[in-house]
Write an enzyme that holds these catalytic residues in place. Structure first.
Site, PDB file in Angstrom:
ATOM      1  N   GLN A  74       2.509  -0.941   8.359  1.00  0.00           N
ATOM      2  CA  GLN A  74       3.097  -0.141   7.283  1.00  0.00           C
ATOM      3  C   GLN A  74       4.455   0.380   7.711  1.00  0.00           C
ATOM      4  O   GLN A  74       4.595   1.519   8.144  1.00  0.00           O
ATOM      5  CB  GLN A  74       2.148   1.035   6.972  1.00  0.00           C
ATOM      6  CG  GLN A  74       2.523   1.854   5.784  1.00  0.00           C
ATOM      7  CD  GLN A  74       2.184   1.157   4.498  1.00  0.00           C
ATOM      8  OE1 GLN A  74       1.120   0.582   4.359  1.00  0.00           O
ATOM      9  NE2 GLN A  74       3.083   1.205   3.554  1.00  0.00           N
ATOM     10  N   PHE A  75       5.504  -0.451   7.568  1.00  0.00           N
ATOM     11  CA  PHE A  75       6.839  -0.038   8.003  1.00  0.00           C
ATOM     12  C   PHE A  75       7.354   1.148   7.199  1.00  0.00           C
ATOM     13  O   PHE A  75       8.194   1.913   7.676  1.00  0.00           O
ATOM     14  CB  PHE A  75       7.830  -1.201   7.949  1.00  0.00           C
ATOM     15  CG  PHE A  75       8.357  -1.516   6.578  1.00  0.00           C
ATOM     16  CD1 PHE A  75       9.547  -0.943   6.143  1.00  0.00           C
ATOM     17  CD2 PHE A  75       7.676  -2.382   5.730  1.00  0.00           C
ATOM     18  CE1 PHE A  75      10.045  -1.236   4.880  1.00  0.00           C
ATOM     19  CE2 PHE A  75       8.171  -2.675   4.482  1.00  0.00           C
ATOM     20  CZ  PHE A  75       9.354  -2.102   4.047  1.00  0.00           C
ATOM     21  N   THR A  76       6.850   1.356   5.992  1.00  0.00           N
ATOM     22  CA  THR A  76       7.356   2.438   5.148  1.00  0.00           C
ATOM     23  C   THR A  76       7.028   3.825   5.702  1.00  0.00           C
ATOM     24  O   THR A  76       7.568   4.822   5.225  1.00  0.00           O
ATOM     25  CB  THR A  76       6.834   2.322   3.704  1.00  0.00           C
ATOM     26  OG1 THR A  76       5.411   2.398   3.713  1.00  0.00           O
ATOM     27  CG2 THR A  76       7.283   1.008   3.070  1.00  0.00           C
TER      28      THR A  76
END
Length: 141
Positions: A74-76
């Protein structure tokens, strides 16, 4: 490294309508984000937190219960929303750096005897879950 840990009764990840990872009994959904300087020290610390935090029912851990974990990249989680209306993703490591780090967390968890399911790195994923409690924690290491 940052993770959002959610206590769940079940969770699943679909890619193009196909289930690529799922847990069907109480455990954790771990959304894991990687930043530029994360390495083996952060991997070990995160795997330890995910497996040993006493956040399941009756103050038990994943290791205590033999509970499964669904790990989803989950890069966000590294979005910077302090300025303007468009998030900056500069804090997130690029995929070529982040993917092996997330995989190392998965392997470290498995090495601790944890049953781990995963999403598909870089894919457009549909994540479904039934939050238990609800219990949701943000963990930074």
């Amino acid at each position: 490294m940052r993770a959002v840990l959610q206590r769940v009764t079940r969770a699943a990840v679909l890619v193009d309508g196909e289930t690529v990872g799922a847990i069907d009994r109480p455990g954790l959904l771990a959304l894991v984000g990687v930043t530029h300087d994360d390495g083996p020290e952060q991997v070990a610390a995160m795997a330890r937190k995910i497996s040993e935090l006493r956040i399941l029912r009756d103050e038990r851990s994943v290791l205590d219960e033999g509970a499964p974990v669904l790990v989803v990249s989950q890069f966000t989680l590294y979005a910077d929303t302090r300025k303007g209306r468009r998030p900056s993703w500069n804090g997130a490591a690029p995929g070529s750096v982040a993917e092996p780090v997330v995989e190392a967390v998965v392997e470290d968890l498995r090495g601790r005897g944890v049953e781990v399911a995963t999403g598909r790195f870089g894919a457009m994923m549909e994540v479904s879950l039934v939050n238990d409690g609800p219990v949701t924690l943000v963990v930074d290491v």
